[in-house]
Design a protein around this motif. Structure first.
Motif, PDB file in Angstrom:
ATOM      1  N   ARG A  82     -26.216  20.026  45.272  1.00  0.00           N
ATOM      2  CA  ARG A  82     -26.169  19.652  46.687  1.00  0.00           C
ATOM      3  C   ARG A  82     -26.855  20.721  47.542  1.00  0.00           C
ATOM      4  NH1 ARG A  82     -20.290  18.234  48.807  1.00  0.00           N
ATOM      5  NH2 ARG A  82     -20.120  20.491  48.922  1.00  0.00           N
ATOM      6  N   ARG A 174     -21.602  12.714  64.679  1.00  0.00           N
ATOM      7  CA  ARG A 174     -21.812  13.979  63.970  1.00  0.00           C
ATOM      8  C   ARG A 174     -23.176  14.026  63.283  1.00  0.00           C
ATOM      9  NH1 ARG A 174     -21.859  13.628  58.539  1.00  0.00           N
ATOM     10  NH2 ARG A 174     -21.930  15.868  58.231  1.00  0.00           N
ATOM     11  N   LYS A 184     -25.453  19.718  53.705  1.00  0.00           N
ATOM     12  CA  LYS A 184     -24.491  20.656  54.267  1.00  0.00           C
ATOM     13  C   LYS A 184     -25.228  21.715  55.078  1.00  0.00           C
ATOM     14  CE  LYS A 184     -19.954  22.027  52.692  1.00  0.00           C
ATOM     15  NZ  LYS A 184     -19.112  20.923  53.180  1.00  0.00           N
ATOM     16  N   TYR A 189     -22.284  21.034  61.894  1.00  0.00           N
ATOM     17  CA  TYR A 189     -21.010  21.560  62.384  1.00  0.00           C
ATOM     18  C   TYR A 189     -21.130  21.991  63.841  1.00  0.00           C
ATOM     19  CZ  TYR A 189     -18.668  21.052  57.992  1.00  0.00           C
ATOM     20  OH  TYR A 189     -18.065  20.507  56.891  1.00  0.00           O
ATOM     21  N   GLU A 220     -17.200   9.436  58.367  1.00  0.00           N
ATOM     22  CA  GLU A 220     -16.313  10.471  57.841  1.00  0.00           C
ATOM     23  C   GLU A 220     -15.759  11.287  59.006  1.00  0.00           C
ATOM     24  OE1 GLU A 220     -18.020  13.742  55.641  1.00  0.00           O
ATOM     25  OE2 GLU A 220     -20.035  13.223  56.267  1.00  0.00           O
ATOM     26  N   GLY A 222     -15.302  15.476  60.562  1.00  0.00           N
ATOM     27  CA  GLY A 222     -16.236  16.592  60.674  1.00  0.00           C
ATOM     28  C   GLY A 222     -16.480  17.291  59.343  1.00  0.00           C
ATOM     29  N   GLY A 223     -15.490  17.257  58.454  1.00  0.00           N
ATOM     30  CA  GLY A 223     -15.648  17.995  57.207  1.00  0.00           C
ATOM     31  C   GLY A 223     -14.961  17.383  56.009  1.00  0.00           C
ATOM     32  N   ALA A 224     -14.702  16.085  56.056  1.00  0.00           N
ATOM     33  CA  ALA A 224     -14.052  15.437  54.911  1.00  0.00           C
ATOM     34  C   ALA A 224     -14.431  13.957  54.862  1.00  0.00           C
ATOM     35  CB  ALA A 224     -12.532  15.585  54.993  1.00  0.00           C
ATOM     36  N   SER A 246     -19.220  14.319  49.203  1.00  0.00           N
ATOM     37  CA  SER A 246     -18.143  15.250  48.855  1.00  0.00           C
ATOM     38  C   SER A 246     -17.906  15.307  47.345  1.00  0.00           C
ATOM     39  CB  SER A 246     -16.868  14.799  49.572  1.00  0.00           C
ATOM     40  OG  SER A 246     -15.712  15.242  48.898  1.00  0.00           O
ATOM     41  N   VAL A 247     -17.831  16.510  46.823  1.00  0.00           N
ATOM     42  CA  VAL A 247     -17.526  16.699  45.392  1.00  0.00           C
ATOM     43  C   VAL A 247     -16.112  16.190  45.104  1.00  0.00           C
ATOM     44  CG1 VAL A 247     -17.165  18.437  43.577  1.00  0.00           C
ATOM     45  CG2 VAL A 247     -19.075  18.698  45.198  1.00  0.00           C
ATOM     46  N   THR A 248     -15.200  16.462  46.027  1.00  0.00           N
ATOM     47  CA  THR A 248     -13.807  16.040  45.865  1.00  0.00           C
ATOM     48  C   THR A 248     -13.715  14.513  45.828  1.00  0.00           C
ATOM     49  OG1 THR A 248     -13.280  17.945  47.237  1.00  0.00           O
ATOM     50  CG2 THR A 248     -11.473  16.425  46.752  1.00  0.00           C
ATOM     51  N   GLY A 284     -11.722  16.634  50.694  1.00  0.00           N
ATOM     52  CA  GLY A 284     -12.625  17.775  50.726  1.00  0.00           C
ATOM     53  C   GLY A 284     -11.997  18.906  49.932  1.00  0.00           C
ATOM     54  N   THR A 285     -12.798  19.921  49.670  1.00  0.00           N
ATOM     55  CA  THR A 285     -12.341  21.054  48.867  1.00  0.00           C
ATOM     56  C   THR A 285     -11.059  21.691  49.403  1.00  0.00           C
ATOM     57  OG1 THR A 285     -14.549  21.538  48.077  1.00  0.00           O
ATOM     58  CG2 THR A 285     -13.026  23.384  48.126  1.00  0.00           C
TER      59      THR A 285
HETATM   60  C1  LIG Z   1     -18.170  19.944  52.803  1.00  0.00           C
HETATM   61  C2  LIG Z   1     -17.982  18.631  53.455  1.00  0.00           C
HETATM   62  C3  LIG Z   1     -17.150  17.629  52.902  1.00  0.00           C
HETATM   63  C4  LIG Z   1     -16.309  17.849  51.685  1.00  0.00           C
HETATM   64  O1  LIG Z   1     -17.055  18.071  50.530  1.00  0.00           O
HETATM   65  P1  LIG Z   1     -16.404  18.730  49.239  1.00  0.00           P
HETATM   66  O2  LIG Z   1     -17.559  18.920  48.340  1.00  0.00           O
HETATM   67  O3  LIG Z   1     -15.411  17.791  48.708  1.00  0.00           O
HETATM   68  O4  LIG Z   1     -15.768  20.009  49.689  1.00  0.00           O
HETATM   69  C5  LIG Z   1     -17.101  16.405  53.544  1.00  0.00           C
HETATM   70  N1  LIG Z   1     -17.779  16.168  54.680  1.00  0.00           N
HETATM   71  C6  LIG Z   1     -18.570  17.110  55.252  1.00  0.00           C
HETATM   72  C7  LIG Z   1     -19.281  16.785  56.506  1.00  0.00           C
HETATM   73  C8  LIG Z   1     -18.691  18.370  54.663  1.00  0.00           C
HETATM   74  O5  LIG Z   1     -19.464  19.282  55.240  1.00  0.00           O
END
Ligand SMILES: *Cc1c(COP(=O)(O)O)cnc(C)c1O
Length: 341
Positions: A82, A174, A184, A189, A220, A222-224, A246-248, A284-285
């Motif tokens: 990624r 976003r 990423k 952000y 999604e 902002g971060g998950a 997302s890896v998760t 997310g992680t």
């Molecule tokens: C990092 C991120 C995630 C989660 O990704 P993981 O690889 O599961 O940590 C989801 N959405 C956004 C916008 C991210 O930046």
């Protein structure tokens, strides 16, 4: 290895300086071999490309102690891929994927005394990132870059159980339709900061972003990424080219299908369908899955049947299975657990 004297289970999610960080420099068209250094400060030109035009990308993953005492990371090869995708989209040089994984190995090993013990719920968060460092004033990509990876211990995401959260439908976007939502990049952000500050001021935990083109589909936060469970137990995740893969989420979809025998579907999810789902989670992680109890659409509440007290039953099963795999309590698929020491 002496562990640091830290109250692991009391830790929050903040930056704590650790001993070593990994640095590699890209200059004259090539990466140097990279090294661990002690200095946490960076000196650069006032006109560095990253400061003027935000040419920067990052990753986030965790190192942790398994039940049998090994220090491991989870699928760092996917973060490496990624990161390479992010670099290509941002006109940055690709760090070889082997060097990325090796940097994670080295920086975690060097800070092993900061990896929280098994059972504390805490982890060592690893932050790899790259930025354009030479002076750039006319708009163009940098020619020189720095890749770094530092670590910082972080506390358990859920202190005293995973309580469902309330999110709001954002009026902001976003990502743009053909923008950078699928990589990423720090800029995504930066875009979201105003929206999240506003959401917090209004008493919401997170923003739900809709697709920037039609505003009819769920993207999604902002971060998950989102996972939804239908009333007949199917696991659904939104498909869109402006979502960050997302890896998760990808791991959870695999676990749903291969470990739990659930039907899975990656497809467009219309906002109008939300009231038909039984459960909703953010993946997310950081949290693995945060359960969502309520979605607020301009004052109209969509309450998930799983409620505001606990994780829905399917979400919980997914959470327990993936965290079990990560911690070594359940056998992992080939290649998922990367042993550091
Ligand atoms: C990092 C991120 C995630 C989660 O990704 P993981 O690889 O599961 O940590 C989801 N959405 C956004 C916008 C991210 O930046």
């Amino acid at each position: 290895m002496d562990k640091k004297n830290i109250e692991w289970s009391e830790l929050g999610f903040g930056y704590i300086e650790t001993g070593k960080r990994y640095v590699s420099t890209y200059k004259d068209g090539k990466w140097d071999e990279g090294a661990l250094i002690s200095d946490p400060m960076i000196t650069m030109s006032e006109c560095a490309c990253v400061l003027q035009y935000a040419q920067t990308i990052f990753e986030g993953l965790k190192a942790y102690t398994t039940e049998d005492g090994r220090i491991v990371t989870f699928r760092p090869d996917l973060n490496a891929q990624r990161f390479a995708d992010s670099a290509r989209r941002m006109e940055m040089p690709v760090l070889p994927e082997e060097q990325f994984v090796e940097s994670i190995r080295q920086v975690v090993r060097a800070n092993a005394d900061y990896v929280p013990p098994y059972g504390t719920g805490a982890t060592l968060y690893v932050r790899p990132y790259m930025f354009g460092i030479n002076p750039v004033i006319g708009v163009k990509p940098a020619a020189e870059f720095q890749y770094r990876a530092f670590t910082t211990p972080v506390g358990p995401y859920f202190k005293g159980g995973a309580k469902p959260i309330t999110i709001k439908v954002s009026d902001f976007d976003r990502a743009a339709p053909c923008g950078t939502g699928n990589i990423k990049a720090g800029l995504n952000y930066a875009m979201s900061l105003h929206a999240i500050v506003e959401a917090h001021e209004e008493g919401f935990d997170e923003n739900m972003y809709l697709d920037p083109k039609t505003r009819t589909k769920v993207e999604e936060t902002g971060g998950a990424n989102f996972l939804f469970i239908t009333k007949d137990g199917k696991v659904v995740t939104p498909k869109s080219n402006s979502i960050l893969p997302s890896v998760t989420r990808r791991s959870l979809m695999y676990v749903a299908k291969e470990y739990l025998g659930l039907e899975t579907e990656e497809r467009e999810v219309y906002f109008d369908e939300l009231s038909e789902f039984a459960e909703c989670g953010l993946c997310g992680t950081a949290a693995v899955i945060s359960p969502v109890g309520k979605i607020n659409d301009h004052g109209r509440e969509i309450c998930l049947p799983s409620g505001m007290e606990e994780m829905g039953p399917v979400t919980k099963k997914l959470y327990d299975t993936l965290t079990g795999i990560q911690m070594g309590r359940i056998e992992a698929p080939e290649g998922w657990i990367c042993e550091i020491m």
